[in-house]
Design an enzyme around this catalytic site. Structure first.
Site, PDB file in Angstrom:
ATOM      1  N   ARG A  10       0.844  -1.197   0.000  1.00  0.00           N
ATOM      2  CA  ARG A  10       0.000   0.000   0.000  1.00  0.00           C
ATOM      3  C   ARG A  10       0.887   1.256   0.000  1.00  0.00           C
ATOM      4  NH1 ARG A  10      -2.291   1.426   6.041  1.00  0.00           N
ATOM      5  NH2 ARG A  10      -0.500   0.695   7.231  1.00  0.00           N
ATOM      6  N   GLU A  58     -18.180   4.626  -1.525  1.00  0.00           N
ATOM      7  CA  GLU A  58     -17.408   3.977  -2.584  1.00  0.00           C
ATOM      8  C   GLU A  58     -18.178   3.853  -3.896  1.00  0.00           C
ATOM      9  OE1 GLU A  58     -15.539   3.095   1.246  1.00  0.00           O
ATOM     10  OE2 GLU A  58     -17.606   2.903   0.525  1.00  0.00           O
ATOM     11  N   PHE A  83     -14.285  -2.775   0.324  1.00  0.00           N
ATOM     12  CA  PHE A  83     -15.228  -1.750  -0.109  1.00  0.00           C
ATOM     13  C   PHE A  83     -15.111  -1.466  -1.606  1.00  0.00           C
ATOM     14  CE2 PHE A  83     -14.069  -0.264   4.357  1.00  0.00           C
ATOM     15  CZ  PHE A  83     -14.994  -1.115   4.933  1.00  0.00           C
ATOM     16  N   HIS A 109      -5.407  -3.131   1.785  1.00  0.00           N
ATOM     17  CA  HIS A 109      -5.918  -3.935   2.900  1.00  0.00           C
ATOM     18  C   HIS A 109      -6.631  -5.207   2.416  1.00  0.00           C
ATOM     19  CE1 HIS A 109      -5.012  -0.163   4.820  1.00  0.00           C
ATOM     20  NE2 HIS A 109      -5.286  -0.648   6.018  1.00  0.00           N
ATOM     21  N   ASP A 117      -8.203  -5.977  12.163  1.00  0.00           N
ATOM     22  CA  ASP A 117      -9.487  -5.436  11.691  1.00  0.00           C
ATOM     23  C   ASP A 117     -10.555  -6.523  11.554  1.00  0.00           C
ATOM     24  OD1 ASP A 117      -8.323  -2.999  11.667  1.00  0.00           O
ATOM     25  OD2 ASP A 117      -8.354  -2.706   9.499  1.00  0.00           O
ATOM     26  N   ARG A 167      -1.632  -4.457   3.623  1.00  0.00           N
ATOM     27  CA  ARG A 167      -1.293  -3.634   4.781  1.00  0.00           C
ATOM     28  C   ARG A 167       0.019  -4.066   5.438  1.00  0.00           C
ATOM     29  NH1 ARG A 167      -5.043  -3.635  10.255  1.00  0.00           N
ATOM     30  NH2 ARG A 167      -4.001  -1.953  11.379  1.00  0.00           N
TER      31      ARG A 167
END
Length: 311
Positions: A10, A58, A83, A109, A117, A167
């Protein structure tokens, strides 16, 4: 290149966007209130006039990206994979894929390595979703060098591209001075004759480590990096499978619809071959440290080597 150097892809995405932005004024970056997490904030600091925060919306971001593409811009829309691929799937399919617009989707991610998460944010289905959209290119880079090259290749490509980033900081295994990226062309990382390990993303490093372990036991494994899952480098996979007769696929994604499925689609039609798929086994993830999750869900070099022995 030292294997000790670890960079999250990322971060590579954000840095590559800045490099491209300096060269191309038509590049525009969009995010959905996640500039810090997706690292598009790096671009925002340098080019604030070419960065659009669409808020937590999104689906709307996909529509804005489509509109920008029809106006001659090259938009990179960015969000978490869950998303970008999940929430905005219908808009990507109908507003970007169907008219084959020049929109790039930067999805960070991705996979189980999102870690703490948890299951709601660990997208292990995104490659499967994006593969089903006609004309969509799907890229999953294995390290910083490859990720930067992939972003630049995506910009140069005319049409929709899905880019998958992580990530977790992962080892840099490619040499920036000699590395060459080409959409749709896999890379033989290690030649072998006894079996083929086809890997993508962070699993490429683990596959190489597994191959070292197997080599010490007299098993000569070929390791192939498939950074572009669609279009798949069928020629390379067929050549290797014909040579070794056994194929293992490894991905930080569900075993349904991802790299393993793409490889099986190819081999079952053109060269029936025994295949063992390693990935997320039709289950949700859970909250926990990324490295521990990779161990629990069997995505480490040790697990790959064990699977090869059993095979």
């Amino acid at each position: 290149m030292s294997e000790a150097l670890k960079i999250a892809t990322r971060d590579s995405y954000g840095n590559a966007l800045v490099e491209l932005g300096k060269e191309h004024e038509d590049l525009v970056v969009l995010d959905a209130d996640l500039a810090g997490a997706t690292k598009t904030g790096t671009f925002q600091k340098v080019f604030p006039d070419r960065h659009i925060d669409c808020g937590i919306a999104e689906a709307n971001m996909a529509g804005i990206a489509a509109g920008l593409a029809t106006s001659g811009k090259v938009p990179f829309m960015s969000s978490f994979a869950m998303f970008a691929a999940g929430r905005a799937f219908e808009q990507i399919r109908n507003s970007i894929g169907y008219p084959h617009l020049n929109v790039k989707i930067g999805a960070s991610h991705a996979g189980i390595s999102v870690g703490e998460d948890g299951a709601t944010h660990q997208c292990n289905e995104d490659i499967a979703l994006m593969r089903t959209i006609p004309g969509m290119v799907v890229i999953n880079p294995c390290d910083d060098v490859e990720a930067r090259a992939a972003v630049k290749a995506a910009y140069a490509y005319e049409g929709p591209v899905y880019l998958r980033f992580g990530r977790l900081a992962i080892p840099v295994i490619n040499d920036a001075d000699t590395y060459h990226f080409e959409i749709g062309k896999g890379i033989v990382m290690k030649e072998g004759k006894d079996l083929t390990i086809v890997a993508t993303g962070l699993c490429v490093y683990e596959a190489l480590e597994a191959a070292k372990t197997l080599a010490a036991e007299g098993v000569d494994a070929e390791v192939i990096n498939i950074h572009t899952i669609k279009p798949l480098d069928e020629e390379l996979i067929l050549q290797s499978a014909k040579k070794t007769g056994k194929v293992i696929t490894v991905e930080e994604h569900s075993i349904i619809g991802g790299l393993g499925s793409a490889v099986c689609d190819c081999l079952s039609e053109k060269l029936p071959t025994k295949v063992k798929k390693i990935g997320i086994n039709d289950t949700y993830g859970e909250s926990g440290p990324a490295k521990e999750l990779l161990v629990k869900y069997g995505l480490t070099a040790e697990h790959i080597a064990n699977a090869a022995r059993a095979f």
